[in-house]
Design a protein around this motif. Structure first.
Motif, PDB file in Angstrom:
ATOM      1  N   GLU A 109       0.817  -1.215   0.000  1.00 58.33           N
ATOM      2  CA  GLU A 109       0.000   0.000   0.000  1.00 58.33           C
ATOM      3  C   GLU A 109       0.854   1.270   0.000  1.00 58.33           C
ATOM      4  O   GLU A 109       0.400   2.321  -0.430  1.00 58.33           O
ATOM      5  N   LEU A 110       2.103   1.147   0.441  1.00 59.73           N
ATOM      6  CA  LEU A 110       2.971   2.323   0.484  1.00 59.73           C
ATOM      7  C   LEU A 110       3.462   2.726  -0.908  1.00 59.73           C
ATOM      8  O   LEU A 110       3.947   3.836  -1.091  1.00 59.73           O
TER       9      LEU A 110
ATOM     10  N   ILE B 162       5.922  15.018   4.096  1.00 62.89           N
ATOM     11  CA  ILE B 162       5.714  15.500   5.463  1.00 62.89           C
ATOM     12  C   ILE B 162       5.025  14.424   6.299  1.00 62.89           C
ATOM     13  O   ILE B 162       5.456  14.123   7.419  1.00 62.89           O
ATOM     14  N   ALA B 163       3.952  13.846   5.784  1.00 64.16           N
ATOM     15  CA  ALA B 163       3.186  12.846   6.547  1.00 64.16           C
ATOM     16  C   ALA B 163       4.055  11.672   6.980  1.00 64.16           C
ATOM     17  O   ALA B 163       3.868  11.130   8.071  1.00 64.16           O
ATOM     18  N   THR B 164       5.012  11.294   6.143  1.00 64.95           N
ATOM     19  CA  THR B 164       5.904  10.178   6.484  1.00 64.95           C
ATOM     20  C   THR B 164       7.127  10.652   7.268  1.00 64.95           C
ATOM     21  O   THR B 164       8.087   9.890   7.408  1.00 64.95           O
ATOM     22  N   GLY B 165       7.080  11.858   7.776  1.00 61.74           N
ATOM     23  CA  GLY B 165       8.205  12.355   8.573  1.00 61.74           C
ATOM     24  C   GLY B 165       9.493  12.386   7.786  1.00 61.74           C
ATOM     25  O   GLY B 165      10.522  11.905   8.237  1.00 61.74           O
ATOM     26  N   PHE B 166       9.402  12.948   6.568  1.00 63.06           N
ATOM     27  CA  PHE B 166      10.559  13.058   5.669  1.00 63.06           C
ATOM     28  C   PHE B 166      11.117  11.682   5.316  1.00 63.06           C
ATOM     29  O   PHE B 166      12.316  11.515   5.109  1.00 63.06           O
ATOM     30  N   GLY B 167      10.216  10.699   5.281  1.00 61.36           N
ATOM     31  CA  GLY B 167      10.585   9.338   4.903  1.00 61.36           C
ATOM     32  C   GLY B 167      10.893   8.426   6.084  1.00 61.36           C
ATOM     33  O   GLY B 167      10.992   7.216   5.917  1.00 61.36           O
ATOM     34  N   SER B 168      11.013   8.977   7.292  1.00 57.11           N
ATOM     35  CA  SER B 168      11.364   8.146   8.449  1.00 57.11           C
ATOM     36  C   SER B 168      10.276   7.121   8.773  1.00 57.11           C
ATOM     37  O   SER B 168      10.575   6.053   9.318  1.00 57.11           O
ATOM     38  N   GLY B 169       9.032   7.418   8.416  1.00 57.31           N
ATOM     39  CA  GLY B 169       7.938   6.491   8.679  1.00 57.31           C
ATOM     40  C   GLY B 169       7.946   5.274   7.775  1.00 57.31           C
ATOM     41  O   GLY B 169       7.162   4.343   7.973  1.00 57.31           O
ATOM     42  N   LEU B 170       8.825   5.254   6.789  1.00 60.18           N
ATOM     43  CA  LEU B 170       8.924   4.103   5.897  1.00 60.18           C
ATOM     44  C   LEU B 170       9.813   3.008   6.468  1.00 60.18           C
ATOM     45  O   LEU B 170      10.023   1.980   5.824  1.00 60.18           O
ATOM     46  N   SER B 171      10.314   3.212   7.679  1.00 59.02           N
ATOM     47  CA  SER B 171      11.121   2.195   8.339  1.00 59.02           C
ATOM     48  C   SER B 171      10.301   0.908   8.462  1.00 59.02           C
ATOM     49  O   SER B 171       9.147   0.953   8.895  1.00 59.02           O
ATOM     50  N   PRO B 172      10.877  -0.233   8.099  1.00 57.55           N
ATOM     51  CA  PRO B 172      10.120  -1.483   8.190  1.00 57.55           C
ATOM     52  C   PRO B 172       9.854  -1.927   9.629  1.00 57.55           C
ATOM     53  O   PRO B 172       8.961  -2.709   9.882  1.00 57.55           O
ATOM     54  N   LYS B 173      10.634  -1.447  10.556  1.00 55.09           N
ATOM     55  CA  LYS B 173      10.466  -1.806  11.972  1.00 55.09           C
ATOM     56  C   LYS B 173      10.212  -0.540  12.779  1.00 55.09           C
ATOM     57  O   LYS B 173      10.908   0.462  12.633  1.00 55.09           O
TER      58      LYS B 173
ATOM     59  N   ILE C 116      -2.892   6.019   0.572  1.00 55.34           N
ATOM     60  CA  ILE C 116      -2.559   4.654   0.996  1.00 55.34           C
ATOM     61  C   ILE C 116      -3.813   3.795   1.069  1.00 55.34           C
ATOM     62  O   ILE C 116      -3.790   2.603   0.801  1.00 55.34           O
ATOM     63  N   GLY C 117      -4.917   4.428   1.463  1.00 59.44           N
ATOM     64  CA  GLY C 117      -6.157   3.685   1.659  1.00 59.44           C
ATOM     65  C   GLY C 117      -6.310   3.200   3.088  1.00 59.44           C
ATOM     66  O   GLY C 117      -7.175   2.379   3.390  1.00 59.44           O
TER      67      GLY C 117
ATOM     68  N   HIS D 172      -2.217   4.847   8.979  1.00 57.55           N
ATOM     69  CA  HIS D 172      -1.178   3.873   8.663  1.00 57.55           C
ATOM     70  C   HIS D 172       0.068   4.167   9.495  1.00 57.55           C
ATOM     71  O   HIS D 172       0.371   5.318   9.796  1.00 57.55           O
ATOM     72  N   GLY D 173       0.787   3.130   9.871  1.00 57.12           N
ATOM     73  CA  GLY D 173       1.997   3.289  10.671  1.00 57.12           C
ATOM     74  C   GLY D 173       3.059   4.155  10.039  1.00 57.12           C
ATOM     75  O   GLY D 173       3.895   4.741  10.734  1.00 57.12           O
TER      76      GLY D 173
END
Length: 159
Positions: free
Chosen positions: A5-6, A18-29, A76-77, A81-82
């Motif tokens: 979904e990402l 911005i929503a992903t915290g400059f990409g930091s939210g894409l961390s798998p863990k 994302i739908g 989302h985390g």
């Protein structure tokens, strides 16, 4: 591996970035924890502002966060989302209002914020369940940040 979904996010879209915290939210863990850590270096820049400007920036960051998290969640739908961690940024910055100097106070603010954000006691959990959209994404972390702020300031006052 990035969740399917990402792939609907576009990090060239400023609101998704911005929503992903400059990409930091894409961390798998532990993306929320990673987002909270990523907020710390920016706090050290923000703390240079006079308090009224710092608080005005927090209001601005909250409003932008509501918008960005709504748009990214729609893409994302998944509403909350985390990967959407701008709320962690704002919550950490709230927890750090008038933070006493010293690494241990930053550690205390981080631990207190993560505690309230993860466990969502009392009104924090109520906000999480009853507020929706970008506003809902942001509000429980604002409340967690306020609770952490209270704990840290109380600890400083007692010590």
């Amino acid at each position: 591996m990035i969740k399917p979904e990402l792939h609907r996010l576009s990090l060239t879209n400023p609101l998704h970035w911005i929503a992903t915290g400059f990409g930091s939210g894409l961390s798998p863990k532990a993306p929320g924890t990673v987002g909270s850590v990523a907020a710390i270096p920016l706090f050290y820049l923000l703390q240079l502002l006079p308090m009224p400007a710092y608080l005005a920036f927090l209001v601005f960051a909250f409003v932008i966060g509501v918008w960005a998290c709504q748009v990214a969640g729609n893409a994302i739908g998944v509403e909350d989302h985390g990967a959407l961690v701008w709320d962690e940024f704002v919550g950490m910055w709230i927890a750090c209002i008038a933070l006493p100097q010293g690494l241990w106070w930053m550690v205390a603010a981080f631990i207190a914020f993560r505690f309230f954000d993860i466990l969502k006691p009392g009104p924090i959990g109520w906000l999480d369940k009853h507020c929706s959209g970008g506003f809902g994404v942001m509000m429980d972390d604002v409340a967690a940040g306020l609770a952490a702020l209270g704990v840290v300031q109380l600890a400083y006052w007692v010590i």
